[in-house]
Scaffold this active site. Sequence first.
Site, PDB file in Angstrom:
ATOM      1  N   GLY A  23      33.025  45.601  37.732  1.00 36.20           N
ATOM      2  CA  GLY A  23      34.407  45.443  37.302  1.00 36.20           C
ATOM      3  C   GLY A  23      34.847  43.999  37.408  1.00 36.20           C
ATOM      4  CB  SER A  26      43.614  38.260  35.977  1.00 33.23           C
ATOM      5  OG  SER A  26      44.458  39.227  36.583  1.00 33.23           O
ATOM      6  CG  HIS A  27      44.732  39.228  40.499  1.00 33.16           C
ATOM      7  ND1 HIS A  27      45.676  40.222  40.395  1.00 33.16           N
ATOM      8  CD2 HIS A  27      45.311  38.114  39.974  1.00 33.16           C
ATOM      9  CE1 HIS A  27      46.774  39.736  39.849  1.00 33.16           C
ATOM     10  NE2 HIS A  27      46.568  38.466  39.589  1.00 33.16           N
ATOM     11  CB  VAL A  30      34.598  45.427  41.743  1.00 34.39           C
ATOM     12  CG1 VAL A  30      34.137  46.527  42.701  1.00 34.39           C
ATOM     13  CG2 VAL A  30      36.087  45.185  41.922  1.00 34.39           C
ATOM     14  CE  LYS A  44      40.225  43.254  43.659  1.00 29.73           C
ATOM     15  NZ  LYS A  44      41.488  44.000  43.540  1.00 29.73           N
ATOM     16  CG  ASP A 154      48.529  46.631  37.193  1.00 34.31           C
ATOM     17  OD1 ASP A 154      49.032  46.847  36.069  1.00 34.31           O
ATOM     18  OD2 ASP A 154      47.500  45.958  37.354  1.00 34.31           O
TER      19      ASP A 154
END
Length: 350
Positions: A23, A26-27, A30, A44, A154
């Site tokens: 995965g 933007s932050h 993973v 992560k 979100d």
Amino acid sequence: MEEFKYEELVEATESFSSSRLIGRGSHGCVYKGVLRDERVIAVKTLSLALQALHDNSKLYNETRILSSLAEPDNSSPPPPSDHVIKLLGTSQDPSQDRLLVLEFMPNGSLHDLLHPPTNDAPPPTWSARLRIALQVARALQSLHARKPFIVHRDIKSANILFDSDWNAKLADFGLAIMDGDDRLDSPAGTIGYLDPNYTCPSKLSRKNDVFSFGVVLLEIMSGRKAMDVTKQTASTVDWAISLLEGQRVMDICDPRISLPSVVPFRHMVHIAGRCVAADEGSRPSVSEIVVEMERVVHLRVRVPAWLSPWRSLVSLKRWRKHARRCNTSTLAKQGAEGGEIQGDMISGKV
């Protein structure tokens, strides 16, 4: 919560190999990892952009929120959190950047399930969609019922992941805010799911999450992406409003599936309609949503006052007018250009 040695995470992920990447957002990124004791985990890390800035704020916030969910609160009885992803521990790299170790979710995201890259994968059945929708509602209920309550900010299909038994779990808490937090962040979320009423920090409320959940519910019912620029009407909410105004509720149904009965589908669509009402006061609480969904799932359908089709239609018309006004705002202009507003995604299949 366990503190992992950085070296064991390097070994578990094969030095954060691209073959282990499951995965990217933007932050953060993973990775799938396998520890020496054969536990399978998800690790992560900061995104490359945030690594360059040494900006750990989102991962620290996610740690804080997920850690709080593992602790008892003042609610009675404590709300269940079985459908929220579990934080197993943390670590730090040599640059003191934070890493999170999360439970591994082997079956990808709801976005993957509803919108597979090829048409070979069979679409989820109606019963599976009902189950997923109820599980997501329960996850959100566990956040909103806590004291202090948590606003996720979100909610979207890409942040809903599946475990080995295909149970849905809500993930990505980097943008979440706890009631009473001192920080006043600017509005954040993902275009297509973001509540148009949430235009400044003072507008933050649990009803912002309810709106986003309503969009996810329409996505589940229709099989359409929340925002799809290839369609004549890009927004699924706008598209659904047009069909509801024309009393064509069944046209919202994903054409890839067959329904055993139209009654449960109609009620689920009207729940979604109430969630995306322009007037926040008209939106149901998540607890109300869970109660009504349980009635639908167990075929004990009864229409409460807040779920009447007529009220849903009136509220949706108001939402359309409100959305048009919001399209002239700076926030809407940002969305038209970029899709995500401070959003993140932890999803993907192995």
